[in-house]
Design an enzyme around this catalytic site. Structure first.
Site, PDB file in Angstrom:
ATOM      1  CB  CYS A  71      -1.002  -0.003   1.145  1.00 28.42           C
ATOM      2  SG  CYS A  71      -0.311   0.104   2.809  1.00 28.42           S
ATOM      3  CG  HIS A 121      -4.634   0.098   3.646  1.00 28.31           C
ATOM      4  ND1 HIS A 121      -3.765  -0.703   2.941  1.00 28.31           N
ATOM      5  CD2 HIS A 121      -5.598   0.475   2.768  1.00 28.31           C
ATOM      6  CE1 HIS A 121      -4.194  -0.817   1.689  1.00 28.31           C
ATOM      7  NE2 HIS A 121      -5.306  -0.109   1.562  1.00 28.31           N
ATOM      8  CG  HIS A 133      -6.496   0.179  -1.936  1.00 32.24           C
ATOM      9  ND1 HIS A 133      -6.665  -0.591  -0.813  1.00 32.24           N
ATOM     10  CD2 HIS A 133      -7.518  -0.143  -2.752  1.00 32.24           C
ATOM     11  CE1 HIS A 133      -7.749  -1.338  -0.945  1.00 32.24           C
ATOM     12  NE2 HIS A 133      -8.289  -1.069  -2.109  1.00 32.24           N
TER      13      HIS A 133
END
Length: 157
Positions: A71, A121, A133
Site C-alpha cells: 500500500c 493502510h 490502493h
C-alpha cells in the site's frame, strides 16, 4: 484561442482555480512557477493518474514498484514519479502530510486507515468515496470504495 482555453488559463494565472478544474474545463495544467496551490494540486492529480496506471499490478509486501506494490509502496512510487518525496510506511506518510478534513479532501489526497491512533493502510483518493490502493497479499492494485469510517486524509506538500 477559444474561450474554453483562455478562461482556465486566466484563472490559473490568477491562482483561483484547481488543477482538477483546469482539466475539466479543458485548459492546461500550469507548469512550474504557477500559483503554489495549483502546482501542488497538479502534482496530486499526476500521482493519482500514475497510481491508476498501475491497475492490476500484484500486491507484494515491501514492494515499491514499478511492477508490484504494497500500500505505501504504491503511494510512495506515485508521488515520487509526480515529483514529491514521501517516507516509506503508511504511518510515516501520515505524519508527513498536511491533515485535511473529509469535506476538504480532493483527488490525489492520501487516505489513511487507522485503528485507534495507529495507521495501518494508505491509498490515493480518486473522488466519489473511492481510492486506488494495493490492498493485501493475493490482490492487485485496484480502485475500490472506501469501506471504513475510520479514515484520515492527508495532502502531500
Amino acid at each position: 484561442m477559444t474561450m474554453r482555453v483562455q478562461m482556465p488559463h486566466l484563472l490559473a494565472r490568477a491562482g483561483t482555480v484547481s488543477a482538477l478544474t483546469l482539466v475539466t474545463l479543458g485548459g492546461p495544467v500550469p507548469a512550474h512557477g504557477a500559483a503554489p496551490e495549483v502546482e501542488l494540486a497538479s502534482v496530486s492529480v499526476k500521482a493519482l493518474r500514475i497510481a491508476a496506471s498501475k491497475q492490476g499490478a500484484p500486491y507484494r509486501y515491501g514492494a515499491q514498484g514499478p511492477n508490484s506494490f504494497d500500500c505505501s509502496g504504491l503511494t510512495l512510487y506515485s508521488f515520487r514519479r509526480a515529483g514529491r518525496a514521501l517516507p516509506r510506511t503508511a504511518a510515516q506518510q501520515y505524519r508527513h502530510t498536511e491533515h485535511v478534513s473529509r469535506s476538504a479532501r480532493r483527488g490525489g489526497d492520501l487516505v489513511f486507515f487507522h485503528s485507534g491512533r495507529g495507521v495501518y493502510h494508505v491509498g490515493i483518493y480518486a473522488g466519489d468515496d473511492r481510492i486506488w490502493h494495493a490492498p493485501k497479499a493475493g490482490a492487485v492494485v485496484r480502485l475500490e470504495r472506501i469501506w471504513s469510517r475510520a479514515v484520515w486524509y492527508g495532502r502531500v506538500r
